[in-house]
Scaffold this active site. Structure first.
Site, PDB file in Angstrom:
ATOM      1  N   HIS A 122      37.746  35.357  35.651  1.00 43.92           N
ATOM      2  CA  HIS A 122      38.759  35.929  34.765  1.00 43.92           C
ATOM      3  C   HIS A 122      40.018  36.295  35.549  1.00 43.92           C
ATOM      4  O   HIS A 122      41.143  35.944  35.159  1.00 43.92           O
ATOM      5  CB  HIS A 122      38.181  37.167  34.071  1.00 43.92           C
ATOM      6  CG  HIS A 122      39.144  37.909  33.207  1.00 43.92           C
ATOM      7  ND1 HIS A 122      39.142  37.799  31.831  1.00 43.92           N
ATOM      8  CD2 HIS A 122      40.128  38.791  33.513  1.00 43.92           C
ATOM      9  CE1 HIS A 122      40.093  38.583  31.329  1.00 43.92           C
ATOM     10  NE2 HIS A 122      40.704  39.194  32.338  1.00 43.92           N
ATOM     11  N   GLU A 123      39.838  36.989  36.677  1.00 38.74           N
ATOM     12  CA  GLU A 123      40.991  37.420  37.471  1.00 38.74           C
ATOM     13  C   GLU A 123      41.700  36.233  38.124  1.00 38.74           C
ATOM     14  O   GLU A 123      42.937  36.192  38.172  1.00 38.74           O
ATOM     15  CB  GLU A 123      40.550  38.430  38.535  1.00 38.74           C
ATOM     16  CG  GLU A 123      39.980  39.727  37.986  1.00 38.74           C
ATOM     17  CD  GLU A 123      40.967  40.466  37.080  1.00 38.74           C
ATOM     18  OE1 GLU A 123      42.190  40.277  37.232  1.00 38.74           O
ATOM     19  OE2 GLU A 123      40.510  41.218  36.200  1.00 38.74           O
ATOM     20  N   HIS A 126      44.022  34.676  35.722  1.00 40.81           N
ATOM     21  CA  HIS A 126      45.336  35.313  35.606  1.00 40.81           C
ATOM     22  C   HIS A 126      46.308  34.764  36.646  1.00 40.81           C
ATOM     23  O   HIS A 126      47.503  34.627  36.379  1.00 40.81           O
ATOM     24  CB  HIS A 126      45.208  36.829  35.770  1.00 40.81           C
ATOM     25  CG  HIS A 126      44.717  37.545  34.561  1.00 40.81           C
ATOM     26  ND1 HIS A 126      45.218  37.328  33.296  1.00 40.81           N
ATOM     27  CD2 HIS A 126      43.760  38.511  34.417  1.00 40.81           C
ATOM     28  CE1 HIS A 126      44.604  38.123  32.428  1.00 40.81           C
ATOM     29  NE2 HIS A 126      43.715  38.841  33.084  1.00 40.81           N
ATOM     30  N   GLU A 181      44.637  37.724  27.987  1.00 41.74           N
ATOM     31  CA  GLU A 181      43.276  38.157  28.311  1.00 41.74           C
ATOM     32  C   GLU A 181      42.256  37.155  27.768  1.00 41.74           C
ATOM     33  O   GLU A 181      41.268  36.836  28.428  1.00 41.74           O
ATOM     34  CB  GLU A 181      43.007  39.552  27.731  1.00 41.74           C
ATOM     35  CG  GLU A 181      43.768  40.668  28.418  1.00 41.74           C
ATOM     36  CD  GLU A 181      43.365  40.861  29.863  1.00 41.74           C
ATOM     37  OE1 GLU A 181      42.315  40.347  30.293  1.00 41.74           O
ATOM     38  OE2 GLU A 181      44.125  41.525  30.584  1.00 41.74           O
TER      39      GLU A 181
END
Length: 248
Positions: A122-123, A126, A181
């Site tokens: 997930h990070e 980003h 997100e």
């Protein structure tokens, strides 16, 4: 509009004019800043954050675990990655546009390896999708606006100097949109598949964080505030489950 209003005010002192002009110049720089310039700025700020937090050393169990899990993860769409663990009771993780990913030890305590890889995916998403770049650029613009407003009000100037204009907090204060997100969740799901892990771990991770979000434990109060901008867990979980069903 706020910056223009500051320029039109006839009562601004010479010192305040300088502060307002500095803010406007910073705003212009934020609008035209190159990836290389942003990476340099962010790198300096991350280095400061690393100094202010307790970073787990290479022999620390948390650092060893993270190093094992991230072995071979060298870049995100061409952006070099670097990983560190902050030893803290807060439950969080964040990524910066220069490829710095910081994981908090308390988060590692509650997640399995595969669930933690979901967070890392997930990070990293980003970073790869340039969400972090947009968030930091917005933080620069907010900082510029604060400097300009500081020319108008001594009270605001104090706030600007003490918090609002503190760019070193940008990594934690810069919020991603709910759409970003969701995109990062999708990236994390595909990331797990690419490294040969069960993407269902993404759902388990989100379900675990959902249970934590409903906790009344004051220990997690700051974590709950930090994640207040994220989509609600029910919709995130449903989205990933639907994604998995479509593939079966």
């Amino acid at each position: 509009m706020i910056l223009a209003f500051c320029l039109c005010c006839a009562t601004v002192s010479a010192q305040s004019w300088g502060r307002a002009l500095s803010g406007i110049l910073k705003a212009g720089q934020a609008m035209t800043i190159t990836d290389e310039q942003l990476a340099a700025i962010v790198g300096e700020e991350v280095a400061e954050m690393d100094k202010r937090n307790k970073v787990c050393g290479t022999s620390n169990a948390y650092a060893k675990r993270l190093r094992r899990l991230t072995s071979g993860m060298t870049d995100a769409d061409g952006i070099p990655l670097n990983f560190k663990v902050y030893q803290t009771k807060d439950v969080n993780a964040f990524a910066c546009p220069d490829g710095s990913v910081r994981v908090f030890s308390a988060l590692m305590d509650i997640l399995t390896d595969d669930e933690l890889l979901g967070v890392l995916g997930h990070e990293i998403g980003h970073v790869a999708l340039r969400h972090s770049k947009r968030a930091w650029r917005s933080a620069l613009l907010r900082s510029a606006a604060s400097d300009a407003l500081g020319a108008m009000s001594d009270t605001w100037a104090v706030l600007s100097d003490s918090f609002i204009g503190d760019l070193s907090s940008a990594a934690l204060s810069a919020k991603h949109s709910r759409y970003h997100e969701t995109e990062a969740d999708d990236y994390g799901y595909e990331f797990l598949k690419r490294i040969g892990k069960n993407p269902g771990a993404m759902v388990k991770m989100l379900e675990k964080l959902k249970r934590l979000s409903k906790s009344k434990n004051a220990k997690y109060e700051r974590w709950l505030q930090a994640f207040s901008s994220h989509p609600d867990y029910d919709s995130r979980i449903a989205h990933i489950k639907e994604k998995a069903q479509q593939e079966n």
